[in-house]
Write a protein that holds these residues in place. Structure first.
Motif, mmCIF file in Angstrom:
data_model
loop_
_atom_site.group_PDB
_atom_site.id
_atom_site.type_symbol
_atom_site.label_atom_id
_atom_site.label_comp_id
_atom_site.label_asym_id
_atom_site.label_seq_id
_atom_site.Cartn_x
_atom_site.Cartn_y
_atom_site.Cartn_z
ATOM 1 N N ALA A 335 0.830 -1.204 0.000
ATOM 2 C CA ALA A 335 0.000 0.000 0.000
ATOM 3 C C ALA A 335 0.866 1.256 0.000
ATOM 4 N N TRP A 336 1.964 1.244 0.771
ATOM 5 C CA TRP A 336 2.897 2.374 0.795
ATOM 6 C C TRP A 336 3.532 2.566 -0.579
ATOM 7 N N TRP A 337 3.976 1.474 -1.181
ATOM 8 C CA TRP A 337 4.624 1.532 -2.485
ATOM 9 C C TRP A 337 3.663 2.058 -3.559
ATOM 10 N N HIS A 338 2.380 1.737 -3.436
ATOM 11 C CA HIS A 338 1.386 2.195 -4.412
ATOM 12 C C HIS A 338 0.980 3.651 -4.190
ATOM 13 N N GLY A 339 1.245 4.224 -3.025
ATOM 14 C CA GLY A 339 0.953 5.638 -2.820
ATOM 15 C C GLY A 339 0.091 5.980 -1.629
ATOM 16 N N LEU A 340 -0.448 4.979 -0.905
ATOM 17 C CA LEU A 340 -1.233 5.194 0.303
ATOM 18 C C LEU A 340 -2.472 6.064 0.067
ATOM 19 N N HIS A 341 -3.129 5.877 -1.061
ATOM 20 C CA HIS A 341 -4.438 6.492 -1.242
ATOM 21 C C HIS A 341 -5.436 5.791 -0.319
ATOM 22 N N PRO A 342 -6.512 6.460 0.089
ATOM 23 C CA PRO A 342 -7.464 5.842 1.034
ATOM 24 C C PRO A 342 -7.965 4.476 0.573
ATOM 25 N N GLY A 343 -8.323 4.363 -0.701
ATOM 26 C CA GLY A 343 -8.804 3.086 -1.209
ATOM 27 C C GLY A 343 -7.735 2.015 -1.195
ATOM 28 N N GLN A 344 -6.469 2.413 -1.403
ATOM 29 C CA GLN A 344 -5.377 1.445 -1.383
ATOM 30 C C GLN A 344 -5.133 0.916 0.022
ATOM 31 N N VAL A 345 -5.240 1.795 1.011
ATOM 32 C CA VAL A 345 -5.086 1.349 2.400
ATOM 33 C C VAL A 345 -6.168 0.333 2.746
ATOM 34 N N LEU A 346 -7.417 0.653 2.393
ATOM 35 C CA LEU A 346 -8.523 -0.276 2.638
ATOM 36 C C LEU A 346 -8.340 -1.571 1.854
ATOM 37 N N GLY A 347 -8.007 -1.448 0.560
ATOM 38 C CA GLY A 347 -7.925 -2.622 -0.297
ATOM 39 C C GLY A 347 -6.837 -3.584 0.112
ATOM 40 N N PHE A 348 -5.629 -3.075 0.404
ATOM 41 C CA PHE A 348 -4.530 -3.980 0.756
ATOM 42 C C PHE A 348 -4.689 -4.555 2.159
ATOM 43 N N PHE A 349 -5.278 -3.785 3.080
ATOM 44 C CA PHE A 349 -5.557 -4.357 4.398
ATOM 45 C C PHE A 349 -6.595 -5.468 4.284
ATOM 46 N N CYS A 350 -7.626 -5.216 3.480
ATOM 47 C CA CYS A 350 -8.652 -6.241 3.250
ATOM 48 C C CYS A 350 -8.037 -7.470 2.594
ATOM 49 N N TRP A 351 -7.139 -7.270 1.640
ATOM 50 C CA TRP A 351 -6.505 -8.386 0.937
ATOM 51 C C TRP A 351 -5.688 -9.239 1.906
ATOM 52 N N ALA A 352 -4.962 -8.599 2.817
ATOM 53 C CA ALA A 352 -4.170 -9.347 3.795
ATOM 54 C C ALA A 352 -5.061 -10.209 4.688
ATOM 55 N N VAL A 353 -6.175 -9.634 5.145
ATOM 56 C CA VAL A 353 -7.106 -10.388 5.999
ATOM 57 C C VAL A 353 -7.738 -11.534 5.213
ATOM 58 N N MET A 354 -8.077 -11.287 3.952
ATOM 59 C CA MET A 354 -8.703 -12.319 3.124
ATOM 60 C C MET A 354 -7.744 -13.480 2.861
ATOM 61 N N VAL A 355 -6.466 -13.187 2.649
ATOM 62 C CA VAL A 355 -5.486 -14.262 2.444
ATOM 63 C C VAL A 355 -5.343 -15.096 3.707
ATOM 64 N N GLU A 356 -5.296 -14.426 4.849
ATOM 65 C CA GLU A 356 -5.202 -15.159 6.118
ATOM 66 C C GLU A 356 -6.426 -16.035 6.320
ATOM 67 N N ALA A 357 -7.615 -15.508 6.021
ATOM 68 C CA ALA A 357 -8.841 -16.305 6.137
ATOM 69 C C ALA A 357 -8.836 -17.454 5.138
ATOM 70 N N ASP A 358 -8.320 -17.205 3.947
ATOM 71 C CA ASP A 358 -8.270 -18.227 2.904
ATOM 72 C C ASP A 358 -7.472 -19.438 3.364
ATOM 73 N N TYR A 359 -6.319 -19.205 3.996
ATOM 74 C CA TYR A 359 -5.503 -20.312 4.481
ATOM 75 C C TYR A 359 -6.289 -21.182 5.468
ATOM 76 N N LEU A 360 -6.953 -20.548 6.424
ATOM 77 C CA LEU A 360 -7.670 -21.305 7.451
ATOM 78 C C LEU A 360 -8.895 -22.013 6.880
ATOM 79 N N ILE A 361 -9.659 -21.315 6.040
ATOM 80 C CA ILE A 361 -10.891 -21.896 5.496
ATOM 81 C C ILE A 361 -10.585 -23.150 4.685
ATOM 82 N N HIS A 362 -9.591 -23.085 3.820
ATOM 83 C CA HIS A 362 -9.290 -24.236 2.967
ATOM 84 C C HIS A 362 -8.582 -25.347 3.748
ATOM 85 N N THR A 363 -7.845 -24.981 4.796
ATOM 86 C CA THR A 363 -7.234 -26.012 5.636
ATOM 87 C C THR A 363 -8.302 -26.840 6.338
ATOM 88 N N PHE A 364 -9.308 -26.164 6.919
ATOM 89 C CA PHE A 364 -10.392 -26.872 7.591
ATOM 90 C C PHE A 364 -11.260 -27.631 6.585
#
Length: 435
Positions: A335-364
């Protein structure tokens, strides 16, 4: 939909297309024995300078200055400190340029010059090459000319030692786009004997041209559908899901087309997949793996395959050196590298949480789903959900204004990432109980 028009009006493709004959000329000249190594470096550097001036105008100084400073740092610092210093300088410079964009867009409420957007994009790619080079020097993969600036050698000798670095940072096939090419790969291509110069496969280039043509036709058809629709501001309830999906599809088609064109330019110059890699070095990684991106039901796999060379660069630069929360740190830096626009902060934070959830959901899911019909149904549902979450993230990252971000968050589209957030919370509690 001003932000959507702004995204598609970049003339980068025109400049990349104009550089194509010069890439073919470079590859042809490399086959000639009379084209020396120094001439090759100078050709790539001169082409990069000319392309920068044509595409960016006076803003090209914002790219030339950090490239020059990087060469000074690389030539004067020791291997142990070169990465930290160059990283700090390059990211500080890029951040100041992005702050200038923020000031123009949010404070002055003006539309920045298209040339400035191209400059920022080129700066981001320059940051990749700068940090890749400094990491290679720090890890001993590349031997730097330490003390070159401080030594008593003549000016011509200083310039000869610095020429490969200048040429690598500004060589024209990768100035405006394309997968990250390591300094080792770049040097092997330029210094390699003419007998080993890769011959161009015109069938491969023709196939890439047909792919670009097909993607552009699809983009044209989909753009008409999107332009005739209500948009995020006028959609109602479930209609917003269709608007989000179709708009994100338009973004993806544009990215795919750009990436294939950038890849074609690198291949035309001889830096593509046909060039052999040195031992211990990763091979050529194209940015676009369209089949995997469009068929995967795993958000984590999508994250690894989306803009593959950048994903590998982020993994090497941030993820592998993070002691705690490496995934969150990687997406935060992105997000910093892309410029830290408000949507980028939201989008990349959401993406990180979604990847973490993805690992657990598919493992179970792999532990409890045994029946083949149920597994097929599960894959179909998670594929749909993955595509919708990615569409949500893509719109969040690409929109500029706070009002557009708020409209996206306040729509029915927020249901999809919220569902994964709830599952992440529940599965973390379950995992804790099992442990």
């Amino acid at each position: 939909m001003d932000w959507l028009q702004q995204f598609f009006l970049h003339p980068v493709s025109l400049y990349q297309g104009a550089a194509f004959p010069f890439a073919l000329l470079f590859n042809y000249l490399c086959i000639m024995d009379s084209f020396s190594t120094r001439a090759r470096y100078l050709f790539l550097l001169a082409g990069g300078g000319a392309l920068a001036l044509a595409a960016m105008g006076s803003f090209a100084l914002l790219v030339f200055i950090p490239a020059f400073c990087t060469v000074v740092l690389v030539s004067s610092l020791g291997p142990q400190e070169v990465h930290r210093r160059t990283f700090f300088f390059q990211m500080s410079w890029q951040t100041l340029c992005h702050l200038g964009l923020h000031y123009t867009e949010y404070y002055l409420q003006e539309t920045p010059s298209t040339r400035f957007y191209i400059t920022l994009s080129s700066l981001m790619l320059l940051t990749q090459r700068v940090t890749s080079l400094s990491l290679d020097i720090c890890e001993g993969k590349v031997e730097a000319a330490v003390g070159g600036i401080q030594s008593r050698s003549s000016l011509s000798e200083h310039l000869c030692k610095a020429l490969p670095y200048f040429s690598y940072l500004l060589f024209f096939p990768a100035l405006l786009g394309g997968p990250l090419c390591s300094f080792q790969r770049f040097q092997a291509r330029v210094q390699g004997p003419s007998s080993l110069c890769s011959r161009i496969s015109f069938w491969a280039l023709t196939w890439k041209g047909l792919q670009i043509l097909g993607l552009e036709c699809l983009k044209l058809a989909l753009s008409r559908v999107v332009s005739e629709g209500a948009g995020l501001t006028g959609c109602q309830q479930l209609e917003c899901i269709y608007v989000m999906w179709s708009t994100a599809g338009l973004f993806k088609l544009t990215y795919y087309s750009h990436w294939i064109l950038d890849d074609s330019l690198l291949q035309a110059a001889g830096f593509g997949a046909g060039l052999s890699s040195s031992p211990g070095e990763e091979g050529y990684i194209p940015d676009a793996d369209i089949w995997t991106l469009e068929t995967t039901h795993r958000i984590s796999l999508f994250a690894r395959k989306w803009n593959q060379s950048t994903a590998q660069w982020l993994r090497r630069l941030i993820f592998q050196h993070s002691r705690s929360w490496p995934l969150l740190q990687t997406f935060a830096f992105s997000a910093w590298w892309h410029g830290l626009h408000p949507g980028q902060v939201l989008g990349f934070f959401c993406w990180a949480v979604m990847v973490e959830a993805d690992y657990l959901i598919h493992t179970f899911a792999n532990l409890f789903i045994r029946s083949r019909p149920v597994r097929l149904l599960y894959r179909a549902l998670t594929w749909v959900h993955t595509q919708l979450i990615i569409a949500y993230i893509m719109l969040a990252v690409e929109v500029r204004s706070l009002s557009s971000v708020w409209l996206l968050c306040n729509s029915y589209n927020s249901f999809f990432p919220m569902l994964y957030c709830i599952l992440l919370f529940l599965l973390l509690k379950t995992k804790h109980k099992f442990n």
